[in-house]
Design an enzyme around this catalytic site. Structure first.
Site, mmCIF file in Angstrom:
data_model
loop_
_atom_site.group_PDB
_atom_site.id
_atom_site.type_symbol
_atom_site.label_atom_id
_atom_site.label_comp_id
_atom_site.label_asym_id
_atom_site.label_seq_id
_atom_site.Cartn_x
_atom_site.Cartn_y
_atom_site.Cartn_z
ATOM 1 N N ARG A 12 42.850 -2.362 25.617
ATOM 2 C CA ARG A 12 43.966 -3.241 25.244
ATOM 3 C C ARG A 12 43.603 -4.171 24.090
ATOM 4 O O ARG A 12 44.477 -4.842 23.536
ATOM 5 C CB ARG A 12 44.397 -4.086 26.445
ATOM 6 C CG ARG A 12 44.981 -3.285 27.601
ATOM 7 C CD ARG A 12 45.703 -4.189 28.577
ATOM 8 N NE ARG A 12 44.826 -5.147 29.228
ATOM 9 C CZ ARG A 12 44.207 -4.939 30.385
ATOM 10 N NH1 ARG A 12 44.358 -3.775 31.005
ATOM 11 N NH2 ARG A 12 43.439 -5.875 30.922
ATOM 12 N N LYS A 52 36.605 -12.056 22.627
ATOM 13 C CA LYS A 52 36.356 -13.232 23.458
ATOM 14 C C LYS A 52 36.036 -12.868 24.907
ATOM 15 O O LYS A 52 35.929 -13.754 25.759
ATOM 16 C CB LYS A 52 37.575 -14.163 23.410
ATOM 17 C CG LYS A 52 37.896 -14.648 21.994
ATOM 18 C CD LYS A 52 39.147 -15.497 21.960
ATOM 19 C CE LYS A 52 39.485 -15.915 20.539
ATOM 20 N NZ LYS A 52 40.688 -16.759 20.466
ATOM 21 N N ARG A 88 50.014 -23.070 18.132
ATOM 22 C CA ARG A 88 48.667 -23.419 17.701
ATOM 23 C C ARG A 88 48.717 -24.088 16.336
ATOM 24 O O ARG A 88 49.624 -23.832 15.543
ATOM 25 C CB ARG A 88 47.774 -22.163 17.614
ATOM 26 C CG ARG A 88 47.590 -21.418 18.930
ATOM 27 C CD ARG A 88 46.841 -22.233 19.968
ATOM 28 N NE ARG A 88 45.498 -22.576 19.548
ATOM 29 C CZ ARG A 88 44.436 -21.771 19.676
ATOM 30 N NH1 ARG A 88 44.587 -20.569 20.203
ATOM 31 N NH2 ARG A 88 43.245 -22.169 19.281
ATOM 32 N N PRO A 126 36.278 -21.173 22.502
ATOM 33 C CA PRO A 126 35.174 -20.464 21.865
ATOM 34 C C PRO A 126 35.674 -19.195 21.177
ATOM 35 O O PRO A 126 36.447 -18.427 21.754
ATOM 36 C CB PRO A 126 34.244 -20.139 23.035
ATOM 37 C CG PRO A 126 34.574 -21.161 24.068
ATOM 38 C CD PRO A 126 36.035 -21.419 23.931
ATOM 39 N N GLU A 127 35.239 -18.970 19.946
ATOM 40 C CA GLU A 127 35.670 -17.786 19.220
ATOM 41 C C GLU A 127 34.624 -16.681 19.360
ATOM 42 O O GLU A 127 33.598 -16.856 20.027
ATOM 43 C CB GLU A 127 35.978 -18.157 17.770
ATOM 44 C CG GLU A 127 37.047 -19.245 17.706
ATOM 45 C CD GLU A 127 37.718 -19.403 16.342
ATOM 46 O OE1 GLU A 127 37.762 -18.451 15.556
ATOM 47 O OE2 GLU A 127 38.224 -20.525 16.074
ATOM 48 N N ASN A 180 41.447 -20.109 16.083
ATOM 49 C CA ASN A 180 42.103 -21.008 15.130
ATOM 50 C C ASN A 180 41.270 -21.288 13.882
ATOM 51 O O ASN A 180 41.794 -21.362 12.770
ATOM 52 C CB ASN A 180 42.445 -22.327 15.825
ATOM 53 C CG ASN A 180 43.882 -22.731 15.582
ATOM 54 O OD1 ASN A 180 44.728 -21.895 15.278
ATOM 55 N ND2 ASN A 180 44.166 -24.017 15.694
#
Length: 329
Positions: free
Chosen positions: A183, A52, A319, A2-3, A226
């Site tokens: 981060r 995410k 990827r 999931p993006e 992706n």
């Protein structure tokens, strides 16, 4: 995986249905039993996403942090009200999924814009939805029996959210949440001010790393996966192997601005819609079918929609990368 748009939609779904309520938290699977015991019976105060990652604040400075990863998903059941700030592609504003009332099937045949289950698609999610509908139709009591490996269950008198297969599901405090956020790279929906854009541009332009890898680096920018990576680079006509430091400030800033636009479209529609300039009929097909929604993603071997050159598929950073070697020289 999931993006970013999906995680923002999940956060808004929680905000519309669970915030302000006392939550019964359990771990039917058992792997989150200790964390569930810490949260059980507390009131959920707010939920938000950065990239995410989703963060849910409970009373007493207890926070639930969830990263869905490759296989995670949230399943919702009961009296679920869609977030009224999201302009759903199907116009489902204010409709509920409760006993005797079923949400209409999504226009998207792949179910990307579903409000009942958001995350990595897999059979167990579909089985969960079928089981929930069957129970409701039969007039069985709420909540339904957990189906499959449910890591965490969040339950009110009328709403249910089941979490399956996440990469991270941990309880922390406010300081721990801030440490994680520190981060992460900027997220346009968490901070869309000039400093966020400046941080992204600076992070990209000081690195020799290929821009295709930088866009997937969550410390550079949050939420891109992706699909959005491939589409952003095509829309910018950028060779994915271009070093970040070779980009001009204007080009890097334009990437950030385009990501901000596409992310908002994804949150509003529930779909990673990356094509523009479409006719009404083309837009209808694109909203319904993944194959008509993207410029290059999963179109390897097919002619580029712009120049006719076959789209290339290669592996970069473990990827899949899709791009047009002519338009993106």
């Amino acid at each position: 995986m999931p993006e970013g748009h999906s995680v923002h939609r999940i956060a808004r779904q929680f905000d519309a249905n669970f915030v302000g309520k006392r939550i019964a938290v359990s771990s039917p699977q058992g792997r989150f039993a200790a964390g569930a015991a810490e949260l059980d019976g507390r009131t959920l105060n707010r939920v938000f996403a950065v990239g995410k990652q989703m963060f849910a604040e409970f009373d007493g400075d207890r926070w639930l942090r969830v990263h869905l990863g490759l296989y995670g998903a949230w399943d919702f059941a009961g009296r679920i009200l869609t977030d009224p700030t999201i302009a759903s592609a199907q116009g489902r504003m204010g409709q509920t999924n409760q006993r005797g009332t079923q949400l209409p099937e999504p226009t998207d045949v792949g179910g990307e814009d579903s409000v009942s289950s958001i995350g990595a698609p897999r059979v167990s999610r579909l089985r969960m939805s079928e089981q929930t509908r069957a129970l409701d139709a039969a007039g069985e009591s709420f909540p339904p029996v957990p189906v499959g490996q449910v890591r965490a269950r969040l339950l009110t008198d009328e709403q249910l959210a089941d979490l399956r297969g996440p990469t991270a599901c941990v309880v922390t405090d406010g300081a721990g949440v801030q440490a994680v956020i520190d981060r992460l790279g900027p997220d346009p929906l968490h901070d869309d001010g000039p400093r966020a854009q400046e941080a992204f541009v600076a992070a990209v332009r000081r690195r020799r790393t290929a821009i295709a890898l930088l866009l997937m680096d969550q410390s550079v920018v949050s939420g891109i996966g992706n699909v959005y990576r491939a589409e952003l680079l095509f829309r910018a006509r950028l060779n994915p192997h271009t070093p970040g430091r070779a980009l001009s400030e204007d080009t890097a800033a334009a990437l950030w601005q385009d990501w901000s636009r596409l992310l908002r479209i994804g949150v509003e529609t529930g779909q990673m819609m990356t094509m523009d300039g479409l006719s009404p009929e083309e837009n209808r097909r694109a909203m319904a079918t993944l194959a008509d929604r993207h410029w290059v993603y999963k179109r390897e071997g097919l002619p580029c929609r712009v120049c006719g050159t076959n789209i290339v598929l290669e592996e970069l950073g473990a990827r899949k990368l899709y791009w047009c070697p002519s338009c993106q020289r």
